[in-house]
Design a protein around this motif. Structure first.
Motif, mmCIF file in Angstrom:
data_model
loop_
_atom_site.group_PDB
_atom_site.id
_atom_site.type_symbol
_atom_site.label_atom_id
_atom_site.label_comp_id
_atom_site.label_asym_id
_atom_site.label_seq_id
_atom_site.Cartn_x
_atom_site.Cartn_y
_atom_site.Cartn_z
ATOM 1 N N UNK A 180 -10.016 16.636 -3.449
ATOM 2 C CA UNK A 180 -9.285 17.163 -2.709
ATOM 3 C C UNK A 180 -8.812 15.605 -1.658
ATOM 4 N N UNK A 181 -8.088 14.477 -1.046
ATOM 5 C CA UNK A 181 -7.790 14.168 -0.782
ATOM 6 C C UNK A 181 -6.384 12.556 -1.006
ATOM 7 N N UNK A 182 -6.335 12.336 0.290
ATOM 8 C CA UNK A 182 -5.395 11.724 0.625
ATOM 9 C C UNK A 182 -5.495 10.114 0.814
ATOM 10 N N UNK A 183 -5.589 9.608 0.220
ATOM 11 C CA UNK A 183 -6.072 7.905 0.094
ATOM 12 C C UNK A 183 -5.572 6.681 0.138
ATOM 13 N N UNK A 184 -5.633 5.998 0.559
ATOM 14 C CA UNK A 184 -4.722 4.371 -0.309
ATOM 15 C C UNK A 184 -4.600 4.058 -1.064
ATOM 16 N N UNK A 185 -3.597 3.883 -1.603
ATOM 17 C CA UNK A 185 -3.530 2.873 -3.143
ATOM 18 C C UNK A 185 -3.028 1.913 -3.176
ATOM 19 N N UNK B 262 0.854 -0.998 0.031
ATOM 20 C CA UNK B 262 0.233 0.102 0.432
ATOM 21 C C UNK B 262 0.621 1.188 0.215
ATOM 22 N N UNK B 263 0.080 1.845 -0.382
ATOM 23 C CA UNK B 263 0.712 3.849 -0.800
ATOM 24 C C UNK B 263 -0.291 4.723 -0.458
ATOM 25 N N UNK B 264 0.320 6.149 -0.264
ATOM 26 C CA UNK B 264 0.035 6.954 0.373
ATOM 27 C C UNK B 264 -0.311 7.501 -1.194
ATOM 28 N N UNK B 265 -1.740 8.080 -1.881
ATOM 29 C CA UNK B 265 -2.444 8.573 -3.377
ATOM 30 C C UNK B 265 -2.480 9.827 -2.509
ATOM 31 N N UNK B 266 -2.540 10.765 -3.296
ATOM 32 C CA UNK B 266 -3.371 12.358 -3.276
ATOM 33 C C UNK B 266 -4.189 12.575 -4.856
ATOM 34 N N UNK B 267 -4.775 12.640 -5.208
ATOM 35 C CA UNK B 267 -5.395 12.911 -6.237
ATOM 36 C C UNK B 267 -6.718 14.268 -5.991
ATOM 37 N N UNK B 268 -6.089 15.768 -6.783
ATOM 38 C CA UNK B 268 -7.143 16.417 -6.512
ATOM 39 C C UNK B 268 -8.261 16.893 -7.461
ATOM 40 N N UNK B 269 -9.305 17.611 -6.957
ATOM 41 C CA UNK B 269 -10.707 18.351 -7.407
ATOM 42 C C UNK B 269 -10.552 18.011 -8.913
ATOM 43 N N UNK B 270 -11.839 18.367 -8.825
ATOM 44 C CA UNK B 270 -11.475 18.876 -10.840
ATOM 45 C C UNK B 270 -13.334 19.348 -10.889
ATOM 46 N N UNK B 271 -13.403 20.334 -11.761
ATOM 47 C CA UNK B 271 -14.523 21.061 -11.962
ATOM 48 C C UNK B 271 -15.284 20.760 -11.577
#
Length: 188
Positions: free
Chosen positions: A84-89, A69-78
């Motif tokens: 915008x949130x950190x989740x497990x990947x 497992x790693x940490x992954x951040x995804x940015x919000x979109x329009x």
């Protein structure tokens, strides 16, 4: 058609570790990208539905320490479909340890950069016969068109995305992929 769809609305880490056993078809639509694991390795991760938390780190510490497992951040979109949130990947290492796939199985990861050596190796170790993903960033629109076309033509469903007359029989993956390429749907 000889198959029964089973759908998870939210894919949590425990689902991936405990429920993906002897699957013939596995599809996930998510975010993907290169992440740095606690081990220092850079691996491709696929975003789960599970937000990062201190409690999650306690539960999944061994998975994080072993780069499954790693940490992954995804940015919000329009459109509001992403926040915008950190989740497990999950990485290919988690796939190799916990998942299993049946003979002649197909895996399709609808996520940016999902066709990476580390993910491909993890799914191969877990027994997946065919792996499809994307080598670069891809929009949800094109990823969905390509995935739906591939699955539809391999099953001979004749539902999506292009209705043809006469209806098409099922084709093998090599023929379907060539048709996808001929239509220019193999890239965003």
């Amino acid at each position: 058609y000889g198959y029964v769809p089973f759908q998870y609305a939210n894919v949590m880490v425990s689902d991936l570790m405990n429920l993906i056993k002897d699957y013939g078809f596995f599809y996930i639509d998510s975010h993907g990208g290169v992440c740095q694991a606690r081990t220092g390795e850079f691996l491709t991760g696929i975003w789960t539905s599970q937000p990062w938390s201190t409690q999650g780190d306690n539960v999944y510490g061994a998975e994080l320490d072993s780069a499954r497992l790693v940490y992954m951040y995804a940015r919000g979109d329009s459109s509001g479909t992403c926040i915008n949130q950190w989740r497990y990947a999950f990485t290919g290492k988690l796939v190799a340890k916990y998942m299993t796939f049946s003979q002649n199985s197909l895996v399709y990861i609808s996520a940016c950069n999902s066709d990476s050596p580390s993910l491909r190796a993890g799914f191969a170790t877990a027994g997946a016969s065919v792996f499809m993903g994307w080598t670069q960033p891809v929009t949800a629109l094109w990823s969905n068109i390509a995935g739906e076309f591939m699955v539809d033509r391999m099953l001979g469903s004749n539902i999506y995305p292009v209705f043809e007359t006469p209806k098409q029989r099922p084709f093998d993956i090599t023929q379907v992929y060539q048709d996808l390429k001929n239509r220019g749907w193999d890239r965003d």
